[in-house]
Design an enzyme around this catalytic site. Structure first.
Site, mmCIF file in Angstrom:
data_model
loop_
_atom_site.group_PDB
_atom_site.id
_atom_site.type_symbol
_atom_site.label_atom_id
_atom_site.label_comp_id
_atom_site.label_asym_id
_atom_site.label_seq_id
_atom_site.Cartn_x
_atom_site.Cartn_y
_atom_site.Cartn_z
ATOM 1 N N LEU A 11 35.688 37.216 32.398
ATOM 2 C CA LEU A 11 36.810 37.331 31.466
ATOM 3 C C LEU A 11 38.098 37.547 32.265
ATOM 4 O O LEU A 11 38.211 38.509 33.011
ATOM 5 C CB LEU A 11 36.596 38.510 30.512
ATOM 6 C CG LEU A 11 35.261 38.559 29.758
ATOM 7 C CD1 LEU A 11 35.250 39.727 28.784
ATOM 8 C CD2 LEU A 11 35.010 37.249 29.016
ATOM 9 N N ALA A 12 39.029 36.628 32.086
ATOM 10 C CA ALA A 12 40.247 36.710 32.910
ATOM 11 C C ALA A 12 41.461 36.174 32.169
ATOM 12 O O ALA A 12 42.395 35.666 32.774
ATOM 13 C CB ALA A 12 40.035 35.932 34.209
ATOM 14 N N GLY A 14 43.338 37.976 29.859
ATOM 15 C CA GLY A 14 44.260 39.011 29.375
ATOM 16 C C GLY A 14 45.558 39.035 30.158
ATOM 17 O O GLY A 14 45.646 38.547 31.282
ATOM 18 N N ARG A 18 49.825 46.564 30.859
ATOM 19 C CA ARG A 18 50.143 47.858 31.472
ATOM 20 C C ARG A 18 50.603 47.740 32.927
ATOM 21 O O ARG A 18 51.157 48.666 33.483
ATOM 22 C CB ARG A 18 48.922 48.793 31.366
ATOM 23 C CG ARG A 18 48.687 49.311 29.965
ATOM 24 C CD ARG A 18 47.295 49.889 29.786
ATOM 25 N NE ARG A 18 46.284 48.847 29.579
ATOM 26 C CZ ARG A 18 44.985 49.075 29.413
ATOM 27 N NH1 ARG A 18 44.527 50.302 29.478
ATOM 28 N NH2 ARG A 18 44.145 48.078 29.217
ATOM 29 N N ASN A 179 31.174 52.419 29.328
ATOM 30 C CA ASN A 179 30.839 51.004 29.396
ATOM 31 C C ASN A 179 31.627 50.397 30.556
ATOM 32 O O ASN A 179 32.844 50.539 30.628
ATOM 33 C CB ASN A 179 31.255 50.356 28.066
ATOM 34 C CG ASN A 179 31.203 48.846 28.124
ATOM 35 O OD1 ASN A 179 30.365 48.279 28.818
ATOM 36 N ND2 ASN A 179 32.101 48.207 27.386
ATOM 37 N N ASN A 387 55.435 32.732 84.604
ATOM 38 C CA ASN A 387 56.173 33.961 84.327
ATOM 39 C C ASN A 387 57.438 33.628 83.549
ATOM 40 O O ASN A 387 58.227 32.769 83.957
ATOM 41 C CB ASN A 387 56.538 34.706 85.604
ATOM 42 C CG ASN A 387 57.040 36.107 85.256
ATOM 43 O OD1 ASN A 387 56.288 36.928 84.749
ATOM 44 N ND2 ASN A 387 58.324 36.343 85.463
HETATM 45 C C1 UD1 Z 1 37.017 46.827 28.424
HETATM 46 C C2 UD1 Z 1 35.949 47.280 27.417
HETATM 47 C C3 UD1 Z 1 35.676 48.766 27.643
HETATM 48 C C4 UD1 Z 1 35.252 49.004 29.080
HETATM 49 C C5 UD1 Z 1 36.260 48.429 30.078
HETATM 50 C C6 UD1 Z 1 35.692 48.476 31.464
HETATM 51 C C7 UD1 Z 1 36.274 45.921 25.402
HETATM 52 C C8 UD1 Z 1 36.787 45.890 24.035
HETATM 53 N N1 UD1 Z 1 36.431 47.065 26.076
HETATM 54 O O1 UD1 Z 1 38.196 47.559 28.113
HETATM 55 O O2 UD1 Z 1 34.666 49.206 26.764
HETATM 56 O O3 UD1 Z 1 35.100 50.403 29.306
HETATM 57 O O4 UD1 Z 1 36.560 47.053 29.754
HETATM 58 O O5 UD1 Z 1 36.597 47.984 32.428
HETATM 59 O O6 UD1 Z 1 35.709 44.952 25.859
HETATM 60 N N2 UD1 Z 1 40.336 39.603 28.423
HETATM 61 C C9 UD1 Z 1 40.287 38.286 28.013
HETATM 62 N N3 UD1 Z 1 40.734 37.971 26.773
HETATM 63 C C10 UD1 Z 1 41.221 38.898 25.902
HETATM 64 C C11 UD1 Z 1 41.268 40.239 26.329
HETATM 65 C C12 UD1 Z 1 40.813 40.568 27.598
HETATM 66 O O7 UD1 Z 1 39.850 37.406 28.764
HETATM 67 O O8 UD1 Z 1 41.601 38.498 24.796
HETATM 68 C C13 UD1 Z 1 39.869 39.930 29.771
HETATM 69 C C14 UD1 Z 1 40.929 40.629 30.611
HETATM 70 O O9 UD1 Z 1 41.672 39.674 31.358
HETATM 71 C C15 UD1 Z 1 40.105 41.532 31.514
HETATM 72 C C16 UD1 Z 1 38.855 41.815 30.701
HETATM 73 O O10 UD1 Z 1 38.814 40.849 29.671
HETATM 74 O O11 UD1 Z 1 39.759 40.866 32.711
HETATM 75 C C17 UD1 Z 1 38.858 43.216 30.096
HETATM 76 O O12 UD1 Z 1 39.993 43.340 29.246
HETATM 77 P P1 UD1 Z 1 40.833 44.671 29.164
HETATM 78 O O13 UD1 Z 1 41.904 44.478 28.165
HETATM 79 O O14 UD1 Z 1 41.215 45.131 30.499
HETATM 80 O O15 UD1 Z 1 39.749 45.663 28.543
HETATM 81 P P2 UD1 Z 1 39.667 47.228 28.723
HETATM 82 O O16 UD1 Z 1 40.662 47.876 27.845
HETATM 83 O O17 UD1 Z 1 39.700 47.584 30.150
#
Ligand code: UD1
Ligand code: CA
Length: 474
Positions: A11-12, A14, A18, A179, A387
């Site tokens: 998953l990448a 987002g 922050r 998690n 040199n």
């Molecule tokens: C997520 C978990 C949380 C866990 C944590 C661990 C969920 C709802 N929560 O929270 O339980 O403790 O990871 O690190 O899954 N991403 C997408 N599409 C989206 C949203 C996110 O691809 O629509 C990707 C982001 O780029 C990231 C990953 O998913 O690489 C995790 O997303 P992030 O928003 O960081 O989740 P957390 O709040 O960390």
């Protein structure tokens, strides 16, 4: 042990709000490599058939990085637009990858922002998942400070669901089992549950974590895999997390190097990326930052205050003090610095001395050659036993044609102090250039070239000048 066939999803997509950055979160570097690349590297140590990266925010930049990445396995992408949460992200694979619909193996779910995970941890999780015949296995860790992570709610021996920080009650927030966002699931059974997710929560997102409760309700086998070292699953959500991951990764590397016989005198001020290799009985002094594809031999002394980056290869018994080295090679028994810069394809043989305030760029230097003080050598080729006097400059840039020209200084040649060699130019074997010369033509072997105004002595001029009340011209 070989695993059953499995695929991976990373998953990448987002934004990484922050981080407050223009760069997509998963491209932020950790010791020079984007977070996402670190995850792909780890996955490469396992035998995944294929990885599918979910891209969305900044997807052109992310895809560019993926295109340049050389994986030993197939890496594809699926676009998530808009980004409605981690569950919605995984749903895209189900909806957009027709070829996955018939896949009945396991799928490992990883996050592009969790860069410190070790391959052995994934291996253990996959083995547990398969040995316990789970439909879904969640990698969990125990954290003293679980703030920000989803909490895993367990009743008796069984997991019930995961609640996110923002949705948790005060009691749920006390739970220290978190998690990690890393899962292994039976794709054919669990992926259909993604269709049932709702966004009825504090963030209005489709949470992947809700699939756990859905799987439990469906009567599937849901297991937990416990991780011993919670540092491995540190997620990067803010700049402070990036700094923390950097610390953890650094300490891991320093521990490995020290265990392999390298002296790290002051770990707290020494920063070494995980790709760096250093031979036994070498010493790294305080204030060094070494990152990249770096290999350092035995009995070397590096630092204090030295940086290395890119691809660097250093043989045995080399000293590099207070210097910067990028994309260069240094042969055995050579001494570099203090205060030298080597960059962009410098190739130095053995027993070479490069001293203070010497910059060397794209230059080959053969053995037993010295450039000890205040010099610029760019686009040059230096033979053995050369040199280079203090203050020598290779004038390599032709501003009219906007190109760099080459300077060749053959074996045994001696260049006098404060000379300028206007490239393209060749100084032949054993030739000498007199100090202060501006050399514009080739110098033949064994010749002396002098290219400066001749000295004129005016007898008694100072005395006359002092005695006179009017200005005395020479
Ligand atoms: C997520 C978990 C949380 C866990 C944590 C661990 C969920 C709802 N929560 O929270 O339980 O403790 O990871 O690190 O899954 N991403 C997408 N599409 C989206 C949203 C996110 O691809 O629509 C990707 C982001 O780029 C990231 C990953 O998913 O690489 C995790 O997303 P992030 O928003 O960081 O989740 P957390 O709040 O960390
Ligand atoms: Ca995260």
């Amino acid at each position: 042990m070989r695993q059953n066939q499995f695929k991976a999803v990373i998953l990448a997509a987002g934004k990484g709000t922050r981080l407050k950055s223009d760069l997509p979160k998963v491209l932020h570097p950790l010791f020079g490599k984007p977070l996402l690349v670190r995850v792909l590297d780890t996955l490469g140590l396992l035998s995944a058939e294929e990885a599918c990266v979910i891209v969305g925010h900044g997807r052109d930049q992310v895809s560019e990085t993926l295109d340049a990445y050389e994986a030993g396995y197939a890496v594809g992408t699926v676009v998530q637009e808009p980004q409605l949460g981690t569950g919605h992200a995984l749903l895209q694979v189900r909806q957009k990858r027709a070829d996955w619909q018939t896949f009945d193996g396991d799928v490992l779910i990883l996050s592009g922002d969790v860069p410190l995970l070790e391959a052995s941890t994934l291996q253990t999780m996959l083995q547990a998942h398969q040995a316990e015949k789970n439909d879904l296995t969640v990698l969990v860790a125990t954290m003293d400070n679980p703030f920000g992570y989803g909490r895993v709610l367990i009743e008796g021996q069984s997991v019930v669901r995961v609640v996110e920080q923002k949705d948790a009650t005060d009691t749920e927030k006390q739970v220290k089992t978190v998690n990690t966002g890393i899962y292994c699931l039976n794709w054919a059974k669990v992926s259909p549950l993604l269709e049932q997710l709702s966004s009825n929560n504090a963030q209005g997102e489709f949470y992947l974590t809700d699939v756990i409760a859905l799987a439990v309700q469906a009567g599937y086998r849901v297991g937990l895999s416990h991780l011993d070292d919670p540092d491995e699953v540190l997620g990067v959500n803010a700049r402070a997390d990036l700094a923390q991951c950097h610390d953890v990764l650094n300490q891991r590397t320093l521990n490995r190097l020290m265990a392999d016989g390298v002296t790290i005198l002051h770990p707290a001020s020494t920063f070494i990326g995980p790709e760096v290799k250093i031979g036994a009985d070498s010493t790294v002094l305080p204030g060094c930052y070494l990152q990249g594809d770096i290999s350092i031999g035995k009995r070397c002394t590096i630092g204090p205050h030295t940086t290395m980056s890119g691809s660097v290869e250093i043989a045995d018994d080399v000293k590099v003090m207070q210097s910067a080295v990028r994309d260069s090679r240094i042969g055995a028994f050579s001494n570099i610095g203090p205060f030298a810069q080597l960059r962009d394809g410098v190739d130095i043989s053995h027993h070479v001395n490069i001293g203070n305030f010497v910059e060397v760029k794209k230059t080959r230097i053969d053995h037993h050659t010295n450039a000890a003080h205040l010099t610029y050598l760019g686009d040059a080729e230096l033979g053995a036993d050369v040199n280079i006097g203090a203050g020598t400059i290779t004038a390599n840039y032709d501003p009219v044609r906007d190109i760099k020209e080459r300077t060749v200084i053959a074996d045994g040649a001696k260049i006098g102090s404060n000379s300028v060699l206007i490239a393209p130019v060749t100084v032949g074997e054993n030739a000498s250039v007199a100090a202060g010369s501006v050399i514009t033509k080739n110098v033949k072997p064994w010749d002396l070239a002098i290219a400066r105004g001749r000295q004129v002595d005016i007898t008694g001029w100072v005395k006359r000048a002092k005695a006179s009340t009017v200005e005395v011209k020479p």
